[in-house]
Design an enzyme around this catalytic site. Structure first.
Site, PDB file in Angstrom:
ATOM      1  N   ARG A   1     -30.970 -20.424 -44.940  1.00 43.46           N
ATOM      2  CA  ARG A   1     -30.751 -20.084 -43.536  1.00 43.46           C
ATOM      3  C   ARG A   1     -29.660 -19.015 -43.491  1.00 43.46           C
ATOM      4  O   ARG A   1     -28.819 -18.936 -44.393  1.00 43.46           O
ATOM      5  CB  ARG A   1     -30.283 -21.307 -42.739  1.00 43.46           C
ATOM      6  CG  ARG A   1     -31.256 -22.478 -42.728  1.00 43.46           C
ATOM      7  CD  ARG A   1     -30.667 -23.652 -41.968  1.00 43.46           C
ATOM      8  NE  ARG A   1     -31.585 -24.782 -41.866  1.00 43.46           N
ATOM      9  CZ  ARG A   1     -31.593 -25.831 -42.678  1.00 43.46           C
ATOM     10  NH1 ARG A   1     -30.705 -25.889 -43.675  1.00 43.46           N
ATOM     11  NH2 ARG A   1     -32.459 -26.810 -42.511  1.00 43.46           N
TER      12      ARG A   1
ATOM     13  N   LYS B   1     -27.290 -27.850 -42.509  1.00 42.82           N
ATOM     14  CA  LYS B   1     -27.084 -28.465 -41.192  1.00 42.82           C
ATOM     15  C   LYS B   1     -26.418 -29.822 -41.348  1.00 42.82           C
ATOM     16  O   LYS B   1     -26.750 -30.582 -42.248  1.00 42.82           O
ATOM     17  CB  LYS B   1     -28.432 -28.632 -40.470  1.00 42.82           C
ATOM     18  CG  LYS B   1     -29.023 -27.319 -39.972  1.00 42.82           C
ATOM     19  CD  LYS B   1     -30.280 -27.569 -39.163  1.00 42.82           C
ATOM     20  CE  LYS B   1     -30.812 -26.289 -38.553  1.00 42.82           C
ATOM     21  NZ  LYS B   1     -32.038 -26.525 -37.753  1.00 42.82           N
TER      22      LYS B   1
ATOM     23  N   HIS C   1     -34.780 -15.382 -41.074  1.00 41.46           N
ATOM     24  CA  HIS C   1     -35.598 -16.583 -41.210  1.00 41.46           C
ATOM     25  C   HIS C   1     -36.984 -16.259 -41.776  1.00 41.46           C
ATOM     26  O   HIS C   1     -37.621 -17.111 -42.396  1.00 41.46           O
ATOM     27  CB  HIS C   1     -35.725 -17.275 -39.846  1.00 41.46           C
ATOM     28  CG  HIS C   1     -35.619 -18.768 -39.946  1.00 41.46           C
ATOM     29  ND1 HIS C   1     -34.481 -19.417 -40.376  1.00 41.46           N
ATOM     30  CD2 HIS C   1     -36.529 -19.748 -39.697  1.00 41.46           C
ATOM     31  CE1 HIS C   1     -34.686 -20.728 -40.369  1.00 41.46           C
ATOM     32  NE2 HIS C   1     -35.921 -20.942 -39.970  1.00 41.46           N
TER      33      HIS C   1
ATOM     34  N   ARG D   1     -36.887 -16.730 -45.388  1.00 43.13           N
ATOM     35  CA  ARG D   1     -36.904 -18.165 -45.708  1.00 43.13           C
ATOM     36  C   ARG D   1     -38.334 -18.705 -45.627  1.00 43.13           C
ATOM     37  O   ARG D   1     -38.781 -19.453 -46.501  1.00 43.13           O
ATOM     38  CB  ARG D   1     -35.982 -18.894 -44.734  1.00 43.13           C
ATOM     39  CG  ARG D   1     -35.925 -20.412 -44.871  1.00 43.13           C
ATOM     40  CD  ARG D   1     -34.800 -20.931 -43.987  1.00 43.13           C
ATOM     41  NE  ARG D   1     -34.921 -22.329 -43.618  1.00 43.13           N
ATOM     42  CZ  ARG D   1     -34.455 -23.348 -44.342  1.00 43.13           C
ATOM     43  NH1 ARG D   1     -33.875 -23.098 -45.507  1.00 43.13           N
ATOM     44  NH2 ARG D   1     -34.573 -24.587 -43.927  1.00 43.13           N
TER      45      ARG D   1
ATOM     46  N   HIS E   1     -34.793 -29.585 -45.512  1.00 46.46           N
ATOM     47  CA  HIS E   1     -35.399 -30.238 -44.350  1.00 46.46           C
ATOM     48  C   HIS E   1     -35.184 -31.743 -44.449  1.00 46.46           C
ATOM     49  O   HIS E   1     -35.418 -32.331 -45.503  1.00 46.46           O
ATOM     50  CB  HIS E   1     -36.903 -29.960 -44.292  1.00 46.46           C
ATOM     51  CG  HIS E   1     -37.237 -28.574 -43.854  1.00 46.46           C
ATOM     52  ND1 HIS E   1     -38.464 -27.989 -44.106  1.00 46.46           N
ATOM     53  CD2 HIS E   1     -36.511 -27.650 -43.166  1.00 46.46           C
ATOM     54  CE1 HIS E   1     -38.483 -26.770 -43.594  1.00 46.46           C
ATOM     55  NE2 HIS E   1     -37.311 -26.539 -43.028  1.00 46.46           N
TER      56      HIS E   1
ATOM     57  N   TYR F   1     -45.979 -25.261 -43.428  1.00 44.17           N
ATOM     58  CA  TYR F   1     -46.407 -24.245 -44.388  1.00 44.17           C
ATOM     59  C   TYR F   1     -47.814 -24.497 -44.906  1.00 44.17           C
ATOM     60  O   TYR F   1     -48.480 -23.565 -45.352  1.00 44.17           O
ATOM     61  CB  TYR F   1     -45.398 -24.164 -45.545  1.00 44.17           C
ATOM     62  CG  TYR F   1     -44.059 -23.692 -45.053  1.00 44.17           C
ATOM     63  CD1 TYR F   1     -43.870 -22.360 -44.680  1.00 44.17           C
ATOM     64  CD2 TYR F   1     -43.005 -24.575 -44.873  1.00 44.17           C
ATOM     65  CE1 TYR F   1     -42.666 -21.936 -44.169  1.00 44.17           C
ATOM     66  CE2 TYR F   1     -41.794 -24.153 -44.367  1.00 44.17           C
ATOM     67  CZ  TYR F   1     -41.626 -22.832 -44.017  1.00 44.17           C
ATOM     68  OH  TYR F   1     -40.432 -22.418 -43.490  1.00 44.17           O
TER      69      TYR F   1
END
Length: 299
Positions: free
Chosen positions: A148, A172, A244, A247, A270, A279
């Site tokens: 990110r 995150k 992004h 990514r 994630h 994806y």
């Protein structure tokens, strides 16, 4: 207590107890500021404890006219979290957004770049300029490690474990993960460090920060966006790309080449495999190969 006092308390809760990043907390605060502006504009004098369902509904109706469904859903989610916090702290008994549903969102598949697109972006970097080697290392790191933009600008020299072939990423919620880094990407980072970074007058605050501007300060998110947008214009790329996008391309190319979703999930950081599963929708050829390889009725 004033609105600002409740919001400050909520911010502390998000930071200390939830461990959320500054960027996420800023987004929650921005949503609350929208509500405060609405109340002020319409001369509605209520506290977070006394605000009614009807007032919240009127606010949601007003923002639905000026923001898209995705932004509206995020604002509703942010406000729900705030009022759930007030319930948790026994400031109020109910959540005024309890019966308000977020707008339905269609799943937007992320844009991706081809390997040739990425090669062209890197070739377009002007290496005769001091920032050229830095920008090359930035693009390579974003794409090769699937970071990110916030993870990239906060990457520390002390997070580089090149001998082991990994870098440590703080994602995150301050959650950390180790991501493999290819020898070629290591080469570009070392070149930038030795030829450019080591010759900067570095702000003491950012002595351990890897990617710096020419004044020796940390790069901003906006600067990374600008670097990528300018390169896209330079090669006349007919796609609206951002950090992004690199990514997304990282994950898509891994999947196309046979990587399993669980491994991709771990590298992207994630929390849920369902986030990574988007994806699969991108790479239909991968699904076809899976059927042909493993289904008993493949013939």
């Amino acid at each position: 207590m004033s609105w600002n006092s409740y919001i400050k308390s909520f911010q502390n809760y998000l930071k200390i107890e939830r461990g959320l990043s500054k960027n996420t907390i800023d987004n929650y605060t921005f949503d609350l500021e929208k509500l405060l502006l609405y109340l002020e504009t319409n001369s509605i004098n209520v506290s977070p404890i006394s605000i009614s369902d009807e007032t919240i509904q009127q606010f949601i109706y007003s923002i639905s006219k000026v923001v898209n469904a995705r932004s509206q859903a995020r604002i509703i989610s942010g406000l729900k979290s705030f009022f759930n916090y007030l319930i948790f702290e026994d400031y109020r008994k109910d959540n005024p957004l309890e019966l308000i549903e977020s707008p339905r969102l269609g799943r937007k598949l992320p844009d991706t770049l081809s390997i040739q697109d990425i090669d062209n972006l890197i070739k377009a970097i002007d290496l005769s300029k001091p920032e050229g080697e830095r920008n090359k290392a930035i693009i390579e790191t974003l794409y090769s490690c699937g970071l990110r933009v916030s993870e990239l600008i906060n990457l520390k020299i002390s997070d580089l474990f090149f001998e082991e072939g990994f870098i440590k990423i703080t994602g995150k919620g301050n959650k950390q993960r180790f991501v493999p880094i290819a020898p070629l990407t290591q080469k570009f980072i070392n070149s930038y460090k030795n030829n450019i970074r080591n010759h900067l007058q570095i702000n003491k605050k950012f002595e351990d920060t890897l990617f710096l501007n020419r004044r020796g300060n940390q790069l901003t998110r906006a600067m990374i966006f600008t670097i990528i947008k300018e390169l896209a214009l330079k090669i006349n790329l007919q796609k609206n790309i951002s950090p992004h996008t690199l990514r997304h391309s990282f994950a898509t190319h891994l999947l196309e080449n046979g990587a399993d979703l669980r491994s991709i999930q771990m590298m992207l950081g994630h929390e849920s495999i369902t986030t990574t599963e988007i994806y699969v929708h991108l790479d239909r050829s991968h699904l076809k190969k899976t059927i042909y390889a493993f289904h008993p009725r493949k013939v």
